[in-house]
Design a protein around this motif. Structure first.
Motif, short mmCIF file in Angstrom:
data_model
loop_
_atom_site.label_atom_id
_atom_site.label_comp_id
_atom_site.label_asym_id
_atom_site.label_seq_id
_atom_site.Cartn_x
_atom_site.Cartn_y
_atom_site.Cartn_z
N ALA A 117 0.85 -1.19 0.00
CA ALA A 117 0.00 0.00 0.00
C ALA A 117 0.88 1.24 0.00
CB ALA A 117 -0.90 0.01 1.24
N TYR A 121 -2.38 -0.97 -3.19
CA TYR A 121 -3.47 -0.27 -2.52
C TYR A 121 -3.00 1.17 -2.32
CZ TYR A 121 -4.85 -5.06 -1.26
OH TYR A 121 -5.20 -6.38 -1.28
N GLU A 163 -3.42 3.99 0.32
CA GLU A 163 -3.93 4.46 1.62
C GLU A 163 -3.54 5.90 1.86
OE1 GLU A 163 -2.64 1.74 4.65
OE2 GLU A 163 -3.35 -0.03 3.56
N LYS A 215 -9.88 7.52 4.06
CA LYS A 215 -10.03 6.26 4.80
C LYS A 215 -11.46 6.06 5.31
CE LYS A 215 -5.26 5.54 6.27
NZ LYS A 215 -4.63 6.49 5.37
N SER A 216 -12.26 7.10 5.26
CA SER A 216 -13.65 6.96 5.71
C SER A 216 -14.53 7.83 4.82
CB SER A 216 -13.78 7.39 7.18
OG SER A 216 -13.39 8.74 7.31
N GLY A 217 -15.83 7.67 5.00
CA GLY A 217 -16.77 8.50 4.25
C GLY A 217 -17.10 7.97 2.87
N ARG A 218 -16.63 6.77 2.54
CA ARG A 218 -16.88 6.23 1.20
C ARG A 218 -18.14 5.38 1.14
NH1 ARG A 218 -12.62 2.53 0.14
NH2 ARG A 218 -13.53 2.38 -1.92
N LEU A 219 -18.58 4.89 2.29
CA LEU A 219 -19.72 3.99 2.33
C LEU A 219 -20.99 4.72 1.88
CD1 LEU A 219 -20.22 1.07 3.05
CD2 LEU A 219 -20.50 1.76 5.43
N GLY A 226 -21.63 5.26 -1.37
CA GLY A 226 -21.35 5.98 -2.61
C GLY A 226 -20.80 7.37 -2.38
#
Lengths: 297, 394
Positions: free
Chosen positions: B128, B170, B172, B177-181, B183
């Motif tokens: 990564a 990958y 990183e 690292k967050s906030g993608r769920l 869409g």
């Protein structure tokens, strides 16, 4: 709320080495089989410890999601090595030598490991297996997949579908007819992996004759789920192509958005096969899935 | 084309060959068996490795230096290809761990993330990007310097390209690292992140390597991009990264290697890659094994007309050997594949002959026979074309 992990799971470093050695004539099939059993035991342990609801065997012997069927069915052959979607992993594309391929007998425990109930099994969806092979999804459903599904006592059969969300044009009626052929046995879920399911929902994905639909929520917006969705939603909340560990609290905070769409039954799952990350990363993700389920409950 | 006007094709290898058991076991710190030493003896005699008796003696010692044994493996692979008659060669990447892992291990800003399947029982290590990426030190200089002294034939240096290093990693660092769920990250955001990582690799890792190799006398560098078509909507990133890697560098020919893809995807994107003077591409994997020189006989080569039509007229390195099977292509099958390509191009000087990809998944026995037949088939194609030319000019 449920959680489980369908699909091909990552092989451990020990199994990677054993299979490499087998290819190079440096070890025996028996040694590989023994390592598969150790990997499977570890996978069961991590699923149980994580509180997952249906056990899966990780398909540790499968070379790709089609291969055991392609090798066992009359009228199917392995074709060219083909890139799997936008990954650096390849599969042998199925090709058909007849319009009506048939599985002479169900695949045995070598490919569907006997597990304590409740459990799930994963097989390719009829659309995926027929894709590019030159046969109709209905034909492979009836001749190849149905005999296998009839032989299973699993609580859920997950039909892995990596291609539908990326197909340029889709005949969902044809997909529906193929899925009809698989009914009458265990519950079925169509797992649309690694892709945006919104265009499919707009064409009637939610109305297909299955008990559950799987959605990749790293590619699909929540509001793609139609109001009044009344099936089991396999919510793809682990990103199987990312090494970043998911935050269970973020997943737990996401679940109410699904409830707001009127979804009643939810199972937290990965958005595709966990074989696209290494085994230690996959194991960590499974544990986080369990934590997310607990936090969301 | 030879100086007397006869057709003469250049043959070359693509990169990797399997590592011999005596190198694998030495690297792993494992004891050797008599069969391993016999392997070194037999192949040393078979392909004519100067001083191979010295290696045989070394292998019988309890303490062995892995780097020294790797250099011997390089000598063997060089001779294996020279003995097969291949014109431009490398050492089968014997001194590298693997095409991705070697580059990453000599770069900064990456962390390992374990092993992932490539296909069947083949795997690759995956890392990564965790911060800004840069070059630790030029990582092909030592092997090139060594091979210049070991090889009699010309050397073409394979180096893993920026896009492949990026897409096989990958990310990183550039991706959130967050906030993608749900869409939350658009495809455009993902492509932008990939562009940033890829161009950083091109500028900070690949280009300094190329400059160092040119300083050492490299005249042909092949930028390997097996991952180039992974993302259909990122082909412009691949093209941009190639251009950033080579632009303005002089005294060296740059080519690229593509394999196992839907090659139609590369068009029109690679129209903007004029600095690439040769494309080495795998086709045999998609072809039939029947003889014949018509389009119907050669379905795996249908797409080659698109390279013919590129405005900057690059050479096509024609993959004629399937590296995924032990099937040994006959010289006649190789000949027919070449003749079909010449017919499509209408210009034999724009065709080179090569395997589909590196032969590292095949045994040396199989690789050697495939390469020998590739060369023999090339000679048959030359004879056929020269005979036809002579007949036409009578």
């Amino acid at each position: 709320m449920q959680a489980f992990v369908p699909g091909l799971y990552a092989r451990s470093e020990a199994l990677v080495q054993a299979t490499r050695d087998l290819d190079r004539g440096r070890t025996t099939q028996q040694a590989v089989d023994e390592q598969v059993e150790r990997d499977l035991a570890e996978l069961i342990t991590v699923q149980q410890a994580s509180g997952l609801d249906l056990l899966a065997d990780g398909m540790l012997r499968w070379q790709d999601v089609f291969r055991p069927f392609v090798e066992a069915a009359d009228g199917l052959d392995t074709g060219a090595l083909t890139r799997f979607l936008d990954t650096n992993t390849f599969f042998r594309a199925p090709s058909a030598t007849t319009a009506t391929p048939a599985l002479p007998q169900a695949l045995n425990g070598r490919y569907f490991a006997p597990l304590p109930a409740p459990r799930l099994v994963t097989v390719p969806s009829p659309f995926a297996l027929a894709q590019g092979a030159g046969v109709e999804p209905k034909a492979v459903a009836e001749g190849v997949l149905k005999p296998q599904i009839d032989s299973t006592d699993a609580e859920l059969v997950v039909l892995e579908e990596p291609f539908l969300a990326r197909a340029e044009s889709v005949d969902l009626n044809g997909v529906g007819e193929a899925l009809e052929k698989l009914g009458g046995g265990p519950k079925l879920a169509l797992w649309v992996t690694f892709g945006d399911a919104q265009p499919l929902f707009e064409q009637g994905l939610a109305d297909l004759p299955v008990d559950g639909i799987g959605v990749d929520f790293y590619a699909t917006r929540v509001n793609a789920i139609p109001e009044g969705f009344d099936k089991l939603l396999l919510a793809g909340v682990l990103d199987a192509r990312s090494s970043v560990p998911e935050d269970p609290s973020e997943i737990a905070a996401f679940v109410p958005q699904l409830h707001e769409r009127g979804v009643q039954e939810i199972a937290l799952v990965p958005n595709g096969d966990l074989q696209y990350v290494s085994e230690p990363v996959a194991r960590d993700k499974v544990e986080r899935l369990g934590n997310a389920k607990e936090a969301a409950a | 084309m030879s100086t007397n006007g006869d057709v003469k094709f250049l043959t070359h290898e693509v990169g990797s060959l399997a590592k011999p058991p005596w190198l694998v076991k030495t690297s792993a710190g494992k004891p050797l068996e008599e069969s391993d030493i016999e392997h070194a003896r037999v192949w040393g005699e078979k392909v004519g490795v100067d001083g191979h008796e010295e290696l045989v003696d070394l292998l019988q010692q309890d303490e062995r230096d892995a780097d020294e044994i790797a250099r011997w493996a390089s000598r063997y692979c060089v001779r294996l290809q020279e003995s097969a008659g291949v014109d431009w060669i490398w050492d089968g990447e014997q001194q590298r761990s693997e095409m991705y892992a070697w580059a990453i291990a000599h770069s900064k800003g990456f962390e390992p993330r374990g092993t992932v399947r490539s296909f069947d029982n083949k795997y690759y290590s995956k890392s990564a990007a965790v911060g800004p990426v840069s070059l630790g030190e030029p990582y092909h200089n030592d092997e090139f310097s060594f091979l210049k002294s070991a090889a009699k034939h010309d050397l073409k240096i394979p180096i893993t390209g920026a896009y492949t290093l990026a897409v096989w990693s990958y990310d990183e660092h550039h991706l959130p690292k967050s906030g993608r769920l749900g869409g939350g990250l658009s495809r455009k955001d993902e492509v932008d992140a990939r562009r940033e990582l890829t161009l950083d690799i091109a500028r900070n890792i690949i280009r300094p390597n190329l400059e160092a190799l040119i300083d050492l006398g490299a005249t042909w560098i092949q930028i390997d991009e097996p991952g180039a078509s992974t993302e259909e909507d990122e082909l412009d990133v691949f093209v941009e990264s190639f251009n950033v890697s080579v632009e303005g560098l002089e005294g060296c020919t740059f080519s690229t290697h593509l394999c196992f893809s839907d090659y139609n995807l590369f068009f029109p994107a690679i129209e903007g890659m004029a600095g690439c003077r040769q494309y080495c591409v795998g086709f045999a994997n998609y072809d039939t094994t029947e003889l014949g020189t018509s389009g119907a006989d050669r379905p795996g080569y249908e797409v080659i007309s698109k390279w013919r039509d590129l405005p900057y007229e690059p050479i096509l390195g024609l993959g004629v050997t399937d590296i995924h099977t032990d099937f040994i292509e006959s010289p006649e099958l190789v000949r027919d594949r070449i003749l079909y390509a010449v017919d499509v191009f209408g210009d034999a000087s724009r065709i080179h002959v090569c395997p589909d990809c590196g032969l590292r998944t095949r045994s040396w026995d199989v690789a050697y026979e495939k390469l020998r037949n590739m060369v023999e088939g090339t000679r048959l194609a030359e004879e056929s074309l020269n005979r036809a030319h002579a007949g036409a000019t009578k």
